[in-house]
Design a protein around this motif. Structure first.
Motif, PDB file in Angstrom:
ATOM      1  N   VAL A 155       9.353  -6.439  31.148  1.00 22.65           N
ATOM      2  CA  VAL A 155       8.927  -7.257  30.477  1.00 22.65           C
ATOM      3  C   VAL A 155       8.457  -8.823  31.024  1.00 22.65           C
ATOM      4  O   VAL A 155       7.748  -9.403  30.246  1.00 22.65           O
ATOM      5  N   GLY A 156       8.988  -8.934  32.301  1.00 21.67           N
ATOM      6  CA  GLY A 156       8.699 -10.023  32.876  1.00 21.67           C
ATOM      7  C   GLY A 156       7.233  -9.780  33.405  1.00 21.67           C
ATOM      8  O   GLY A 156       6.478 -10.647  33.284  1.00 21.67           O
ATOM      9  N   ILE A 157       6.741  -8.486  33.636  1.00 23.13           N
ATOM     10  CA  ILE A 157       5.281  -8.551  34.004  1.00 23.13           C
ATOM     11  C   ILE A 157       4.230  -8.376  32.876  1.00 23.13           C
ATOM     12  O   ILE A 157       3.580  -8.919  32.856  1.00 23.13           O
ATOM     13  N   LEU A 158       4.809  -8.036  31.772  1.00 27.40           N
ATOM     14  CA  LEU A 158       4.111  -8.124  30.442  1.00 27.40           C
ATOM     15  C   LEU A 158       4.061  -9.561  29.865  1.00 27.40           C
ATOM     16  O   LEU A 158       2.777  -9.745  29.601  1.00 27.40           O
ATOM     17  N   ALA A 159       4.835 -10.320  30.254  1.00 26.26           N
ATOM     18  CA  ALA A 159       4.860 -11.868  29.813  1.00 26.26           C
ATOM     19  C   ALA A 159       3.956 -12.292  30.864  1.00 26.26           C
ATOM     20  O   ALA A 159       2.933 -13.160  30.439  1.00 26.26           O
ATOM     21  N   TYR A 160       3.866 -12.082  32.058  1.00 26.22           N
ATOM     22  CA  TYR A 160       2.897 -12.612  32.921  1.00 26.22           C
ATOM     23  C   TYR A 160       1.433 -12.187  32.557  1.00 26.22           C
ATOM     24  O   TYR A 160       0.419 -12.816  32.599  1.00 26.22           O
ATOM     25  N   HIS A 161       1.493 -10.827  32.146  1.00 24.61           N
ATOM     26  CA  HIS A 161       0.002 -10.256  31.635  1.00 24.61           C
ATOM     27  C   HIS A 161      -0.550 -11.193  30.443  1.00 24.61           C
ATOM     28  O   HIS A 161      -1.833 -11.514  30.538  1.00 24.61           O
ATOM     29  N   LEU A 162       0.451 -11.429  29.510  1.00 33.00           N
ATOM     30  CA  LEU A 162       0.295 -12.203  28.301  1.00 33.00           C
ATOM     31  C   LEU A 162      -0.252 -13.540  28.711  1.00 33.00           C
ATOM     32  O   LEU A 162      -0.975 -14.190  27.862  1.00 33.00           O
ATOM     33  N   SER A 163       0.224 -14.282  29.655  1.00 30.91           N
ATOM     34  CA  SER A 163      -0.024 -15.496  29.965  1.00 30.91           C
ATOM     35  C   SER A 163      -1.417 -15.797  29.992  1.00 30.91           C
ATOM     36  O   SER A 163      -2.089 -16.966  29.674  1.00 30.91           O
ATOM     37  N   HIS A 164      -2.135 -14.719  30.739  1.00 27.96           N
ATOM     38  CA  HIS A 164      -3.657 -15.108  30.583  1.00 27.96           C
ATOM     39  C   HIS A 164      -4.416 -14.174  29.636  1.00 27.96           C
ATOM     40  O   HIS A 164      -5.553 -14.833  28.891  1.00 27.96           O
ATOM     41  N   ILE A 166      -3.559 -14.158  26.280  1.00 31.24           N
ATOM     42  CA  ILE A 166      -3.733 -14.898  25.090  1.00 31.24           C
ATOM     43  C   ILE A 166      -4.739 -15.739  25.170  1.00 31.24           C
ATOM     44  O   ILE A 166      -5.602 -15.972  24.293  1.00 31.24           O
ATOM     45  N   VAL A 167      -5.080 -16.393  26.218  1.00 33.13           N
ATOM     46  CA  VAL A 167      -5.952 -17.335  26.399  1.00 33.13           C
ATOM     47  C   VAL A 167      -7.329 -16.776  26.322  1.00 33.13           C
ATOM     48  O   VAL A 167      -8.461 -17.217  25.541  1.00 33.13           O
ATOM     49  N   SER A 168      -7.281 -15.663  27.055  1.00 36.07           N
ATOM     50  CA  SER A 168      -8.576 -15.123  27.361  1.00 36.07           C
ATOM     51  C   SER A 168      -9.114 -14.127  25.935  1.00 36.07           C
ATOM     52  O   SER A 168     -10.105 -14.370  25.576  1.00 36.07           O
ATOM     53  N   SER A 169      -8.130 -13.841  25.167  1.00 42.80           N
ATOM     54  CA  SER A 169      -8.547 -13.019  23.843  1.00 42.80           C
ATOM     55  C   SER A 169      -8.910 -14.334  22.974  1.00 42.80           C
ATOM     56  O   SER A 169      -9.985 -13.897  22.309  1.00 42.80           O
ATOM     57  N   ALA A 188       0.647 -20.910  25.905  1.00 41.10           N
ATOM     58  CA  ALA A 188       0.643 -19.408  26.398  1.00 41.10           C
ATOM     59  C   ALA A 188       1.658 -19.444  27.335  1.00 41.10           C
ATOM     60  O   ALA A 188       2.416 -18.478  27.181  1.00 41.10           O
ATOM     61  N   VAL A 189       1.845 -20.367  28.044  1.00 38.60           N
ATOM     62  CA  VAL A 189       2.850 -20.525  29.079  1.00 38.60           C
ATOM     63  C   VAL A 189       4.175 -20.334  28.483  1.00 38.60           C
ATOM     64  O   VAL A 189       5.162 -19.672  28.826  1.00 38.60           O
ATOM     65  N   ALA A 190       4.408 -21.441  27.547  1.00 41.95           N
ATOM     66  CA  ALA A 190       5.720 -21.393  27.030  1.00 41.95           C
ATOM     67  C   ALA A 190       6.036 -20.503  26.335  1.00 41.95           C
ATOM     68  O   ALA A 190       7.217 -20.084  26.142  1.00 41.95           O
TER      69      ALA A 190
END
Length: 215
Positions: A155-164, A166-169, A188-190
């Motif tokens: 879930v830590g790696i997933l959160a890191y994946h999502l941090s970019h 979300i913005v990219s999508s 996205a970071v929060a």
């Protein structure tokens, strides 16, 4: 890819909200799970749609990676990164780690491989019917430190994946503009920090003895 990414973002958010009911009395999460399972065929259609989104998302990610490599087979002699974040540059690798975790997580909790007893309806809901004891299932599952450790890492790696992601999508769909780019990035970071911490809190609470098996 942006559309399927946002669909999966919505799913993991809803999944987390459902799982956080583990901190409430067992009746809550067991009734919630029973309601979902009562959907029957509709639930499997939803699962099939989510699986399709995942397959399309991964397939497009692989295609984009291969196209980028084919466009420049020779690496730069000196690489200067101006605006690309670390998260954006390792999207493929973080995605692969998350992809490796998904079959394990599904086998463990959805298919209950190795734990056939988890599928038996043993919890009597206040409304009357017997339901699966999802509360005890989660506590028993996360009592294994290796399972909890792998879950927290994933879930830590997933959160890191999502941090970019979300913005990219949002940018890909043409919804990002200069007026609120900074706010979107902060959100996205929060969100990703909150997503990680709340997910990690579940196995840590079990391992720490704050969430225990009920009688």
């Amino acid at each position: 890819m942006a559309f399927t990414g946002l669909v999966l973002f919505g799913f993991v958010t809803g999944h987390l909200i459902g799982n956080l009911q583990i901190f409430l009395p067992p009746e809550k999460i067991n009734a919630y799970a029973h309601t979902l399972e009562s959907l029957g065929a509709a639930l499997w259609l939803i699962r099939a749609f989510l699986l399709l989104c995942l397959v399309v998302h991964v397939w497009l990610a692989i295609q984009l990676t291969l196209e980028n490599r084919a466009a420049r087979p020779q690496a730069y002699g000196v690489e200067h990164v101006n605006r690309a974040t670390v998260a954006s540059r390792v999207m493929t690798r973080t995605g692969l780690v998350v992809l490796a975790f998904i079959p394990f997580h599904l086998a463990h909790y959805t298919l209950r491989i190795g734990h056939p007893g988890w599928g038996e309806p043993t919890f009597r809901l206040a409304s009357g019917p017997l339901a699966r004891d999802v509360y005890n299932m989660m506590v028993e599952g996360f009592s294994n430190s290796l399972v909890s450790g792998f879950y927290i890492l994933a879930v830590g790696i997933l959160a890191y994946h999502l941090s970019h992601g979300i913005v990219s999508s949002v940018q890909t769909l043409g919804l990002k503009n200069e007026k609120w780019t900074r706010q979107l990035e902060r959100f996205a970071v929060a969100y990703c920090w909150l997503y990680f911490l709340l997910n990690a809190a579940i196995p840590l609470a079990v391992l720490g003895g704050f969430v225990k098996l009920h009688a």
